[in-house]
Scaffold this motif. Structure first.
Motif, mmCIF file in Angstrom:
data_model
loop_
_atom_site.group_PDB
_atom_site.id
_atom_site.type_symbol
_atom_site.label_atom_id
_atom_site.label_comp_id
_atom_site.label_asym_id
_atom_site.label_seq_id
_atom_site.Cartn_x
_atom_site.Cartn_y
_atom_site.Cartn_z
ATOM 1 N N GLY A 219 1.209 -0.850 -0.322
ATOM 2 C CA GLY A 219 0.153 0.000 0.377
ATOM 3 C C GLY A 219 0.649 1.520 0.671
ATOM 4 O O GLY A 219 2.031 1.830 0.129
ATOM 5 N N PRO A 220 -0.170 2.619 0.040
ATOM 6 C CA PRO A 220 -1.124 2.595 0.056
ATOM 7 C C PRO A 220 -2.078 2.165 -0.389
ATOM 8 O O PRO A 220 -3.138 2.162 -0.559
ATOM 9 C CB PRO A 220 -1.256 4.293 0.876
ATOM 10 C CG PRO A 220 -0.421 4.655 0.534
ATOM 11 C CD PRO A 220 1.031 3.599 0.349
ATOM 12 N N GLY A 221 -1.352 2.066 -2.444
ATOM 13 C CA GLY A 221 -2.194 1.899 -3.367
ATOM 14 C C GLY A 221 -1.810 0.602 -3.730
ATOM 15 O O GLY A 221 -1.263 0.299 -3.472
ATOM 16 N N GLY A 222 -2.181 0.615 -5.367
ATOM 17 C CA GLY A 222 -1.905 -0.565 -5.402
ATOM 18 C C GLY A 222 -3.029 -1.878 -5.785
ATOM 19 O O GLY A 222 -2.998 -2.760 -6.168
ATOM 20 N N GLY A 223 -3.777 -1.982 -4.137
ATOM 21 C CA GLY A 223 -5.203 -2.678 -4.074
ATOM 22 C C GLY A 223 -6.314 -2.713 -4.836
ATOM 23 O O GLY A 223 -6.044 -1.944 -5.872
ATOM 24 N N SER A 224 -7.494 -4.139 -5.048
ATOM 25 C CA SER A 224 -8.463 -4.300 -5.524
ATOM 26 C C SER A 224 -8.995 -4.728 -4.927
ATOM 27 O O SER A 224 -8.583 -5.344 -3.802
ATOM 28 C CB SER A 224 -7.582 -4.977 -7.462
ATOM 29 O OG SER A 224 -7.697 -6.196 -6.966
ATOM 30 N N ALA A 225 -9.785 -5.286 -5.744
ATOM 31 C CA ALA A 225 -11.139 -5.894 -4.629
ATOM 32 C C ALA A 225 -11.090 -6.913 -4.547
ATOM 33 O O ALA A 225 -10.901 -7.803 -3.381
ATOM 34 C CB ALA A 225 -12.988 -5.578 -5.473
ATOM 35 N N GLU A 226 -10.299 -7.958 -5.585
ATOM 36 C CA GLU A 226 -9.882 -9.083 -5.231
ATOM 37 C C GLU A 226 -8.463 -9.643 -4.508
ATOM 38 O O GLU A 226 -8.750 -10.489 -3.869
ATOM 39 C CB GLU A 226 -9.291 -9.488 -7.000
ATOM 40 C CG GLU A 226 -10.369 -10.078 -7.697
ATOM 41 C CD GLU A 226 -10.977 -9.050 -8.541
ATOM 42 O OE1 GLU A 226 -10.078 -7.651 -8.799
ATOM 43 O OE2 GLU A 226 -12.379 -8.657 -8.518
ATOM 44 N N LYS A 227 -7.680 -8.191 -4.466
ATOM 45 C CA LYS A 227 -6.518 -8.124 -3.631
ATOM 46 C C LYS A 227 -5.885 -7.011 -3.028
ATOM 47 O O LYS A 227 -5.584 -6.172 -3.754
ATOM 48 C CB LYS A 227 -5.418 -8.413 -5.129
ATOM 49 C CG LYS A 227 -5.514 -9.539 -5.868
ATOM 50 C CD LYS A 227 -4.004 -10.253 -6.798
ATOM 51 C CE LYS A 227 -4.295 -11.552 -7.242
ATOM 52 N NZ LYS A 227 -1.854 -11.516 -8.655
ATOM 53 N N PRO A 228 -6.468 -7.238 -2.399
ATOM 54 C CA PRO A 228 -6.891 -5.590 -1.607
ATOM 55 C C PRO A 228 -5.214 -5.516 -0.937
ATOM 56 O O PRO A 228 -4.247 -6.571 -0.399
ATOM 57 C CB PRO A 228 -7.444 -5.745 -0.213
ATOM 58 C CG PRO A 228 -7.355 -7.403 0.021
ATOM 59 C CD PRO A 228 -7.199 -8.107 -1.319
ATOM 60 N N TYR B 299 -3.287 -8.499 6.329
ATOM 61 C CA TYR B 299 -3.244 -8.186 7.565
ATOM 62 C C TYR B 299 -3.643 -6.749 7.344
ATOM 63 O O TYR B 299 -4.087 -6.226 8.604
ATOM 64 C CB TYR B 299 -1.812 -6.961 6.884
ATOM 65 C CG TYR B 299 0.099 -8.594 7.285
ATOM 66 C CD1 TYR B 299 -0.028 -9.113 8.027
ATOM 67 C CD2 TYR B 299 0.456 -8.891 6.220
ATOM 68 C CE1 TYR B 299 1.229 -10.401 7.968
ATOM 69 C CE2 TYR B 299 1.134 -10.019 5.724
ATOM 70 C CZ TYR B 299 1.471 -10.257 7.434
ATOM 71 O OH TYR B 299 2.437 -11.451 6.733
ATOM 72 N N GLY B 300 -4.466 -6.221 6.433
ATOM 73 C CA GLY B 300 -5.348 -5.174 6.224
ATOM 74 C C GLY B 300 -4.285 -3.707 5.687
ATOM 75 O O GLY B 300 -2.972 -3.871 6.012
ATOM 76 N N ASP B 301 -5.350 -2.634 6.255
ATOM 77 C CA ASP B 301 -4.592 -1.906 5.642
ATOM 78 C C ASP B 301 -5.026 -0.765 6.917
ATOM 79 O O ASP B 301 -4.816 -0.005 7.002
ATOM 80 C CB ASP B 301 -5.767 -0.685 4.358
ATOM 81 C CG ASP B 301 -5.458 0.418 3.801
ATOM 82 O OD1 ASP B 301 -3.801 0.194 3.774
ATOM 83 O OD2 ASP B 301 -5.676 1.294 2.926
ATOM 84 N N ILE B 302 -3.341 -1.529 6.454
ATOM 85 C CA ILE B 302 -2.213 -0.915 8.110
ATOM 86 C C ILE B 302 -1.752 -0.080 8.419
ATOM 87 O O ILE B 302 -0.890 0.483 9.514
ATOM 88 C CB ILE B 302 -2.533 -2.002 9.210
ATOM 89 C CG1 ILE B 302 -1.358 -2.907 8.369
ATOM 90 C CG2 ILE B 302 -3.521 -2.330 10.008
ATOM 91 C CD1 ILE B 302 -0.558 -3.859 9.662
#
Length: 167
Positions: A109-118, A140-143
């Protein structure tokens, strides 16, 4: 004083101690951690007897050229996938003198995620020359970028210790 939190240093110390006693070596293949697993291991005095080499393969081209990850795997499953992590671990093992290799690929992160690959998704794999393999998919989540990377180091060191214990 260390660059890393105490729990990471303790885990790295245990790996260096156990691998030294067993006469084993390790290699790493890192994408989202950018060499931090190797750095954590080499933070420990005596690590030169254990750490053979580390591959930082941030791009797909690097994964292909340095580790032998199949382009078809990257096209079909993506860089952040179980299949890619397994091939990275295999490549790091057989393109080194190591007895065990660990590989990580993920979205810090913080960017680069998607619904399939958060953001916070990381695939880790560790492989030994005996053929034993461990894979973990972590969410791990968007921590925060640094926290995802630190969590990944912790998990990577944990699966190396698990693979070592099970050999």
């Amino acid at each position: 004083m260390s660059l890393f939190p105490r729990d990471i240093v303790s885990a790295a110390e245990a790996i260096i101690r156990d691998f030294t006693a067993a006469g084993l070596m390790i290699s790493t293949a890192e994408s989202c951690t950018g060499g931090l697993i190797s750095s954590a291991l080499t933070e420990i005095s005596g690590s030169s007897a254990v750490v053979d080499r580390g591959f930082v393969t941030y791009t797909n081209t690097a994964k292909i050229e340095l580790l032998g990850v199949q382009e078809a795997t990257l096209i079909r499953f993506g860089a952040v996938s179980e299949e890619t992590a397994r091939q990275m671990a295999h490549g790091a093992l057989f393109r080194s003198r190591a007895d065990i290799a660990v590989a990580v690929t993920g979205i810090a992160g913080p960017g680069g995620g998607s619904a399939e690959k958060p953001v916070g998704l990381v695939h880790l794999a560790a492989k030994s020359r005996t053929g034993a393999l461990i894979h973990r998919k972590m969410l791990y989540g968007d921590i925060g970028r640094s926290e995802v990377r630190l969590a990944t180091i912790r998990t990577a060191l944990d699966i190396v210790r698990s693979l070592f214990s099970g050999r």
